[in-house]
Write a protein that holds these residues in place. Structure first.
Motif, short mmCIF file in Angstrom:
data_model
loop_
_atom_site.label_atom_id
_atom_site.label_comp_id
_atom_site.label_asym_id
_atom_site.label_seq_id
_atom_site.Cartn_x
_atom_site.Cartn_y
_atom_site.Cartn_z
N THR A 379 -0.52 -6.72 -0.35
CA THR A 379 -0.80 -8.12 -0.02
C THR A 379 -2.29 -8.40 -0.10
O THR A 379 -2.72 -9.43 -0.65
CB THR A 379 -0.29 -8.42 1.40
N TYR A 383 -5.00 -10.78 -3.14
CA TYR A 383 -6.07 -11.76 -2.89
C TYR A 383 -7.44 -11.17 -3.20
O TYR A 383 -8.46 -11.69 -2.75
CB TYR A 383 -6.02 -12.22 -1.43
N LEU A 417 -5.62 -14.27 6.29
CA LEU A 417 -4.37 -13.86 5.65
C LEU A 417 -3.34 -13.36 6.65
O LEU A 417 -2.39 -12.66 6.28
CB LEU A 417 -4.66 -12.75 4.62
N ASP A 419 -0.88 -14.87 8.31
CA ASP A 419 0.49 -15.33 8.04
C ASP A 419 1.05 -14.69 6.76
O ASP A 419 2.25 -14.38 6.70
CB ASP A 419 0.52 -16.85 7.91
N ASP A 420 0.20 -14.47 5.78
CA ASP A 420 0.68 -13.85 4.53
C ASP A 420 1.11 -12.40 4.76
O ASP A 420 2.12 -11.95 4.20
CB ASP A 420 -0.43 -13.91 3.47
N LEU A 423 4.41 -12.42 6.48
CA LEU A 423 5.48 -12.73 5.56
C LEU A 423 5.87 -11.51 4.73
O LEU A 423 7.06 -11.23 4.52
CB LEU A 423 5.06 -13.89 4.64
N SER A 424 4.89 -10.78 4.27
CA SER A 424 5.18 -9.61 3.43
C SER A 424 5.87 -8.50 4.21
O SER A 424 6.68 -7.75 3.67
CB SER A 424 3.89 -9.08 2.79
#
Length: 840
Positions: A379, A383, A417, A419-420, A423-424
């Motif tokens: 993740t 980015y 990041l 929340d990202d 999610l992952s």
């Protein structure tokens, strides 16, 4: 050269002679030891060996397990660098010797070899015996085998059996166990009794003690006889000692100065027996001036001042009971004051009252760890953030992944990041700590799919709690690194708790109180419980006479009425002020110093001093109180939070709604220690912790603890309601105090006005203890109902009526809020005049 050859031939002849007589090499060694140089060298060698062996054994206690593989390899084959790998303080040699003697042979009993070597070496080197070597050798040999066998029997199934018993002891114990089973223990005890019976001569020991007892009896008889003679002589002397001792001192100065007569009459201790009892008067004349004494010759040089002293040796001995008794005298006579003696048979709760939750296997598998690491790295790489290193620490609730980003990566970019990453990982409650305080890493906390139950019994058994020397230790839970976290409420000094409904707040309060119940005696701790919900703390009613404090005149100790809460808070403020007054009189700065001085009997209980217990105020729901009372609650809470720490009053305040109108700035400023369970929003998290993160918790005891600038994530211990009930029933079933700890009275303005409208004082209706109560109030100059309760052992109602009667009689002033009533009579003489006038 001829002499040398002759000496060698002579020595060979002696050797042949010894061999021919059957002595063999033993006699040869005996002749060699007769040489002084050989004896000294051998003795020093044995002394050094004893010290070295002791060092090797002690080092083996700490490094034996780590050195075992290296030692075994070195003993099988030649390993050149083994000595560099061992941790024993004496290197490879020490490790091998200790391993053989302790692990393979006699176990912990091998330490007995050291005194044997030392005593033999001492005897050879210095020709003196510390203790008989021959008899001691038999004793040591027996106990080498006996202790090792006993250890082998007790630790047969232990993984460290060879450390305790050694190989020899283990094999003997296994053989006996297979042969006679549990009878092994009785055989060992029988062997011990038989050996001791044969080794020691009981008849000599009995005769020795009989002789000593007879000598003591004869000595005691002589002492009594001489004491009776001394008493007879004292009686004869006292017949002549009838006049008091009078001393008159007259000083005549030089012509340059003025004559100053001085006369003094005083009592002295009894004169020494060496002084002549028949002499009625002894005159001494000394002439001295400031410059008349010669320091070199110790003589009077220039007489200019005359001192004429006359005294009568027939002095009367002063009464020894009139002498001042110090606190140290009381301690020497009776020992230090022990506050626990009133409930001497009280027993702390046992761990059997708590449930034991099996710890099972690790909740996070290696596959889950590796999968989460890969997803985090993937993740972040999406980015453009490279990771140079990542490691994981598994906790009971969450796993902490520590990452070290590559150079040039901004921390704020990783925090954005959050929340990202959640999610992952398909997980809720991801919390990013950037950076981790004290480390050069960034932390990502990921909740475990399977949580571990942290039982109260397990944390109470941990050394962090059992070995704690904190004044008020409370268990908060386990850290991410699975360490039990114990805080000291006395140093916090108050704790503010917030958390949404059902997130573990009430369980946490029970955990904190039970922690104190497992550590403190009822004489050392009192709880003031405020329960607006009326159902959360009812279980603690059974320990009312042990650990609870209550308002005077109240039937129940647990406060559920909001109006009584206000009275309780003001009553605690009065208690705080009373304690500060006592600390001021005692010259102490805090409760610990005061109680220490009281236990040393340096404070007089007749002056109102007493052993002060800690008082912990627990409020379960502050929001309800703030809605109904507002400033009436906020003001005394803030006052207690600001001042009560030094006198041992501490607050634990909880609320489920941490809004700014509940946790006001005044309250928040005085609670540096804060604890937050899961809350509903980031605003609530900032209100309680001054930072976000509490909204990301996963509930069920998951919490953040803030003390200063540091925030620690903890998993609270689980304590079920039946467990609390069992603990309270265990304590309540024991003997307690006659009444709960009484707080000082608090009278509102309305009640004071009602009392002032009562009819005038009628002397015919006054209490039977009126005069005694008046004397106590005037002597202490403190118009307090609680003082009368303590001194006269009264209930609140009767003590309150006495205060009212004293006010109407003009002895104490009117009620003044939180302050004690003013005493209007300055001394006991004035009081007696007033009482006499009232009795006419």
């Amino acid at each position: 050269m001829a002499k040398t050859i002759h000496r060698e031939n002579s020595f060979r002849n002696q050797e042949r002679k010894a061999s021919g007589q059957g002595g063999g090499w033993i006699q040869l060694v005996g002749m060699a030891v007769q040489d002084e140089r050989i004896r000294l060298g051998l003795g020093l060698f044995l002394l050094i060996s004893a010290f070295s062996l002791m060092i090797a054994f002690i080092s083996y206690l700490f490094s034996g397990a780590n050195d075992q593989s290296v030692v075994e390899m070195a003993m099988r084959s030649s390993v050149k660098d083994s000595g560099k790998e061992v941790e024993n303080w004496l290197g490879l040699t020490g490790a091998i010797v200790a391993h053989v003697l302790v692990f393979r042979w006699f176990g912990i009993a091998s330490f007995l070899i050291v005194p044997v070597l030392f005593s033999i070496g001492w005897k050879l080197a210095f020709k003196t015996e510390i203790f008989p070597v021959g008899r001691s050798l038999a004793l040591i040999v027996f106990f080498l085998f006996w202790i090792s066998t006993l250890m082998g029997y007790f630790f047969e199934n232990n993984a460290q059996v060879n450390f305790w018993s050694g190989g020899i002891g283990f094999e003997i114990a296994v053989f006996l166990q297979s042969l006679i089973g549990i009878g092994t223990f009785f055989v060992l005890m029988l062997a011990l009794v038989l050996f001791v019976n044969n080794y020691f001569d009981w008849t000599e020991i009995s005769a020795f003690f009989t002789e000593k007892m007879q000598q003591g009896s004869d000595m005691l008889g002589q002492m009594r006889k001489s004491q009776n003679q001394a008493f007879d002589e004292d009686d004869a002397d006292e017949e002549q000692l009838s006049t008091p001792f009078t001393a008159t001192t007259k000083v005549t100065t030089t012509p340059e100065t003025e004559q100053i007569p001085n006369e003094a009459v005083f009592e002295t201790p009894k004169l020494n027996k060496t002084q002549p009892p028949k002499s009625k008067r002894l005159n001494l004349e000394l002439e001295i001036t400031p410059d008349s004494f010669d320091e070199e010759t110790d003589e009077v040089a220039n007489p200019g001042k005359q001192a004429h002293i006359e005294f009568d040796p027939n002095a009367v001995e002063p009464d020894p009971f009139l002498t001042q008794v110090t606190g140290q005298d009381l301690v020497n006579e009776s020992g230090q004051f022990d506050p626990t003696l009133e409930l001497a048979h009280y027993r702390m709760p046992t761990l059997d009252l708590l449930n034991e939750y099996t710890q099972g296997k690790r909740q996070v598998t290696n596959e889950e760890l590796e999968a989460n690491k890969d997803r985090i790295v993937e993740t972040l790489s999406n980015y453009g953030i490279g990771i140079s290193q990542i490691k994981a620490t598994i906790g009971p609730t969450v796993t902490l992944y520590e990452i070290i980003p590559e150079a040039g990566v901004r921390i704020s970019k990783i925090k954005s990041l959050e929340d990202d990453i959640a999610l992952s990982l398909s997980a809720l409650g991801i919390r990013i700590i950037a950076p981790i305080p004290g480390k050069g890493t960034i932390g990502i906390e990921v909740p475990n799919k399977r949580r571990e139950v942290v039982g109260m019994r397990a944390v109470l058994m941990d050394e962090a709690f059992t070995d704690s020397d904190k004044d008020l230790p409370i268990i908060l839970g386990k850290t991410i690194s699975n360490e039990v976290f114990v805080a000291d409420l006395a140093k916090m000094p108050h704790l503010l708790i917030a958390g949404a409904t059902g997130q573990g707040k009430s369980v946490g309060l029970n955990t904190f109180m039970v922690s104190l119940l497992y550590k403190k005696h009822p004489s050392e701790l009192k709880f003031v419980l405020v329960d607006p919900k009326k159902v959360e703390m009812t279980l603690y009613n059974t320990i009312e006479r042990h650990f609870l404090a209550r308002l005077p005149g109240e039937e129940e100790a647990i406060i559920t009425d909001n109006k009584k809460v206000i009275h309780t808070l003001h009553s605690l403020c009065i208690e705080m002020e009373n304690r500060y007054n006592l600390l001021k009189e005692a010259g102490c700065r805090n409760l610990k110093e005061y109680n220490r001085k009281f236990q040393q009997r340096r404070l007089n209980p007749r002056k109102g001093h007493f052993f002060m217990p800690y008082i912990v105020l627990v409020i379960d729901e502050l929001a309800d109180l703030m809605m109904t009372a507002g400033k009436e609650v906020e003001q005394p809470i803030a006052r207690l939070a600001q001042l009560a720490r030094a006198v041992g009053i501490h607050l634990i305040v909880a609320t489920q709604r941490p809004s700014v109108n509940v946790i006001t700035g005044i309250i928040k400023a005085n609670f540096p220690a804060r604890l937050s369970f899961k809350v509903t929003s980031k605003i609530d998290s900032r209100t309680i912790l001054d930072s976000g993160g509490a909204e990301q918790l996963v509930g069920m005891g998951d919490m953040l603890f803030s003390m200063g600038s540091e925030v620690i994530r903890l998993q609270g211990a689980f304590l079920d309601t039946p467990e609390v009930e069992s603990i309270c029933e265990y304590i309540g079933g024991q003997q307690g105090y006659q009444t709960p700890y009484e707080l000082p009275e608090y009278v509102t303005e309305e009640e004071r006005n009602n009392n002032s409208n009562d009819e005038d004082f009628d002397s015919s209706e006054r209490d039977a203890l009126f005069e005694e109560a008046a004397r106590i109030i005037v002597m202490h100059q403190q118009g307090s109902t609680s003082l009368l309760q303590r001194r006269l052992k009264l209930g609140y109602n009767r003590a309150g009526r006495l205060i009212d009667q004293l006010e109407k009689a003009g002895i104490v002033g009117p009620f003044e809020g939180s302050k004690a009533r003013e005493v209007l009579i300055p001394d006991e003489y004035s009081l007696e005049r007033l009482l006499n006038s009232m009795n006419k």
